[in-house]
Design a protein around this motif. Sequence first.
Motif, PDB file in Angstrom:
ATOM      1  N   PHE A 145       0.834  -1.211   0.000  1.00 24.41           N
ATOM      2  CA  PHE A 145       0.000   0.000   0.000  1.00 24.41           C
ATOM      3  C   PHE A 145       0.867   1.257   0.000  1.00 24.41           C
ATOM      4  N   GLU A 146       2.025   1.182   0.679  1.00 23.63           N
ATOM      5  CA  GLU A 146       2.956   2.324   0.671  1.00 23.63           C
ATOM      6  C   GLU A 146       3.479   2.566  -0.747  1.00 23.63           C
ATOM      7  N   TYR A 147       3.758   1.467  -1.473  1.00 19.87           N
ATOM      8  CA  TYR A 147       4.207   1.635  -2.862  1.00 19.87           C
ATOM      9  C   TYR A 147       3.059   2.168  -3.731  1.00 19.87           C
TER      10      TYR A 147
ATOM     11  N   TRP B 281       6.893   4.575  14.857  1.00 21.02           N
ATOM     12  CA  TRP B 281       7.410   5.667  14.018  1.00 21.02           C
ATOM     13  C   TRP B 281       6.373   6.040  12.951  1.00 21.02           C
ATOM     14  N   TYR B 282       5.736   5.013  12.374  1.00 26.44           N
ATOM     15  CA  TYR B 282       4.740   5.245  11.328  1.00 26.44           C
ATOM     16  C   TYR B 282       3.495   5.936  11.902  1.00 26.44           C
ATOM     17  N   VAL B 283       3.152   5.577  13.150  1.00 26.35           N
ATOM     18  CA  VAL B 283       1.989   6.215  13.795  1.00 26.35           C
ATOM     19  C   VAL B 283       2.245   7.725  13.889  1.00 26.35           C
TER      20      VAL B 283
ATOM     21  N   GLU C 280       9.406   9.663  -0.116  1.00 28.67           N
ATOM     22  CA  GLU C 280       9.117   9.271   1.272  1.00 28.67           C
ATOM     23  C   GLU C 280       8.327   7.970   1.313  1.00 28.67           C
ATOM     24  N   GLU C 281       7.325   7.862   0.426  1.00 30.98           N
ATOM     25  CA  GLU C 281       6.495   6.646   0.428  1.00 30.98           C
ATOM     26  C   GLU C 281       7.317   5.414   0.056  1.00 30.98           C
ATOM     27  N   LEU C 282       8.234   5.587  -0.886  1.00 26.09           N
ATOM     28  CA  LEU C 282       9.095   4.453  -1.246  1.00 26.09           C
ATOM     29  C   LEU C 282       9.900   4.009  -0.026  1.00 26.09           C
ATOM     30  N   CYS C 283      10.341   4.983   0.758  1.00 27.92           N
ATOM     31  CA  CYS C 283      11.084   4.647   1.987  1.00 27.92           C
ATOM     32  C   CYS C 283      10.167   3.970   3.006  1.00 27.92           C
ATOM     33  N   HIS C 284       8.928   4.481   3.145  1.00 27.78           N
ATOM     34  CA  HIS C 284       8.006   3.862   4.108  1.00 27.78           C
ATOM     35  C   HIS C 284       7.806   2.384   3.756  1.00 27.78           C
ATOM     36  N   GLY C 285       7.591   2.117   2.469  1.00 26.14           N
ATOM     37  CA  GLY C 285       7.384   0.726   2.039  1.00 26.14           C
ATOM     38  C   GLY C 285       8.633  -0.107   2.244  1.00 26.14           C
TER      39      GLY C 285
ATOM     40  N   ILE D  67       0.533   6.906  -6.580  1.00 27.39           N
ATOM     41  CA  ILE D  67      -0.429   8.017  -6.681  1.00 27.39           C
ATOM     42  C   ILE D  67       0.326   9.343  -6.737  1.00 27.39           C
ATOM     43  N   TYR D  68       1.289   9.515  -5.827  1.00 28.01           N
ATOM     44  CA  TYR D  68       2.002  10.796  -5.783  1.00 28.01           C
ATOM     45  C   TYR D  68       2.889  10.983  -7.022  1.00 28.01           C
ATOM     46  N   PHE D  69       3.416   9.880  -7.530  1.00 30.57           N
ATOM     47  CA  PHE D  69       4.257  10.000  -8.735  1.00 30.57           C
ATOM     48  C   PHE D  69       3.393  10.385  -9.943  1.00 30.57           C
TER      49      PHE D  69
ATOM     50  N   VAL E  34       8.961  14.673  -3.653  1.00 28.83           N
ATOM     51  CA  VAL E  34       9.503  14.378  -2.318  1.00 28.83           C
ATOM     52  C   VAL E  34       8.574  13.383  -1.605  1.00 28.83           C
ATOM     53  N   GLN E  35       7.267  13.612  -1.775  1.00 22.42           N
ATOM     54  CA  GLN E  35       6.285  12.723  -1.155  1.00 22.42           C
ATOM     55  C   GLN E  35       6.443  11.290  -1.703  1.00 22.42           C
ATOM     56  N   THR E  36       6.650  11.190  -2.993  1.00 17.12           N
ATOM     57  CA  THR E  36       6.856   9.879  -3.625  1.00 17.12           C
ATOM     58  C   THR E  36       8.065   9.179  -3.009  1.00 17.12           C
TER      59      THR E  36
ATOM     60  N   GLU F 171       4.436   9.499  12.165  1.00  5.44           N
ATOM     61  CA  GLU F 171       4.594  10.041  10.817  1.00  5.44           C
ATOM     62  C   GLU F 171       3.232  10.393  10.217  1.00  5.44           C
ATOM     63  N   GLN F 172       2.230   9.579  10.500  1.00  7.39           N
ATOM     64  CA  GLN F 172       0.906   9.842   9.924  1.00  7.39           C
ATOM     65  C   GLN F 172       0.296  11.144  10.432  1.00  7.39           C
ATOM     66  N   VAL F 173       0.621  11.521  11.665  1.00 10.07           N
ATOM     67  CA  VAL F 173       0.116  12.801  12.182  1.00 10.07           C
ATOM     68  C   VAL F 173       0.655  13.918  11.271  1.00 10.07           C
ATOM     69  N   GLU F 174       1.936  13.812  10.941  1.00 13.09           N
ATOM     70  CA  GLU F 174       2.582  14.811  10.075  1.00 13.09           C
ATOM     71  C   GLU F 174       2.031  14.753   8.645  1.00 13.09           C
ATOM     72  N   GLU F 175       1.849  13.552   8.147  1.00 13.67           N
ATOM     73  CA  GLU F 175       1.361  13.382   6.774  1.00 13.67           C
ATOM     74  C   GLU F 175      -0.012  14.045   6.600  1.00 13.67           C
ATOM     75  N   GLU F 176      -0.907  13.800   7.548  1.00 14.84           N
ATOM     76  CA  GLU F 176      -2.242  14.404   7.453  1.00 14.84           C
ATOM     77  C   GLU F 176      -2.140  15.929   7.613  1.00 14.84           C
TER      78      GLU F 176
ATOM     79  N   HIS G 129      -6.389  10.013   1.186  1.00 15.61           N
ATOM     80  CA  HIS G 129      -5.557   8.810   1.096  1.00 15.61           C
ATOM     81  C   HIS G 129      -4.745   8.625   2.392  1.00 15.61           C
ATOM     82  N   GLU G 130      -4.183   9.704   2.902  1.00 15.10           N
ATOM     83  CA  GLU G 130      -3.393   9.606   4.137  1.00 15.10           C
ATOM     84  C   GLU G 130      -4.251   9.185   5.333  1.00 15.10           C
ATOM     85  N   CYS G 131      -5.529   9.611   5.334  1.00 16.63           N
ATOM     86  CA  CYS G 131      -6.424   9.185   6.427  1.00 16.63           C
ATOM     87  C   CYS G 131      -6.630   7.672   6.372  1.00 16.63           C
ATOM     88  N   ILE G 132      -6.704   7.132   5.157  1.00 18.15           N
ATOM     89  CA  ILE G 132      -6.825   5.665   5.010  1.00 18.15           C
ATOM     90  C   ILE G 132      -5.544   4.996   5.520  1.00 18.15           C
ATOM     91  N   VAL G 133      -4.386   5.559   5.134  1.00 15.82           N
ATOM     92  CA  VAL G 133      -3.104   4.995   5.601  1.00 15.82           C
ATOM     93  C   VAL G 133      -3.058   4.992   7.131  1.00 15.82           C
ATOM     94  N   THR G 134      -3.495   6.091   7.728  1.00 15.31           N
ATOM     95  CA  THR G 134      -3.478   6.179   9.197  1.00 15.31           C
ATOM     96  C   THR G 134      -4.286   5.042   9.816  1.00 15.31           C
TER      97      THR G 134
HETATM   98 FE1  OFO Z   1       2.004   8.983   3.247  1.00 15.67          FE
HETATM   99  O1  OFO Z   1       2.433   7.768   4.505  1.00 15.67           O
HETATM  100 FE2  OFO Z   1       3.402   6.364   4.133  1.00 15.67          FE
HETATM  101  O2  OFO Z   1       3.084   5.654   5.757  1.00 15.67           O
END
Ligand code: OFO
Length: 179
Positions: free
Chosen positions: A16-18, A122-124, A49-54, A23-25, A45-47, A126-131, A93-98
């Motif tokens: 889902f992170e990929y 860490w992901y928990v 970050e998501e690659l790193c999250h995955g 989506i961002y790409f 940059v968002q793209t 991060e989601q506060v920041e993402e939203e 989308h970020e609310c779904i990720v959260t």
């Molecule tokens: Fe956009 O957030 Fe990943 O986790």
Amino acid sequence: MISKKLEKVLNDQLNFEYYSAYIYFSMVAHFKSEGLMGFANWMHVQTQEELCHGTGMYNYLIQRGGKVALHQIPAPPLSWKSPLAAFQNAYEHECIVTKRIHNIAAMAADEKDFALSNFIQWYVSEQVEEEANALEIIGQLKMAEKASGALFMIDKDLAVRAFVMPPIPMGGLTPGAVA
Ligand code: OFO
């Protein structure tokens, strides 16, 4: 060793992170076509970050003796009717990720998998920041609807966002370097 149940939910999430990255790409391409290079930069940059999250989850699964399973990634939208619509899409989308990340945290707690509880924290955060990031830009874009030239100013602001490698162990994999 991670349980089969947690292995599955982490695999689903890393895919889902990929998907988020996809989506961002797609938004990068859309904004570039519209000549909004600052917006494109922000989404690039968002793209990254998501690659790193995955990839953080991918690496973690291997460390815990799990098997990484990459899935087919659904096609993202090709265009958005306005920058506001794109950021609203990003926020939703970020609310779904959260919700998904919270579900992993709850499952880890249920199984008393303290290592995963620690990792997913860490992901928990991060989601506060993402939203919050998406919401802040949505607010600016709503104000910009009434002021001509404001979109140009926001585009200039978004052009300065720079990628910073998140503090997730990546196991020597560096998707954040994707240009
Ligand atoms: Fe956009 O957030 Fe990943 O986790």
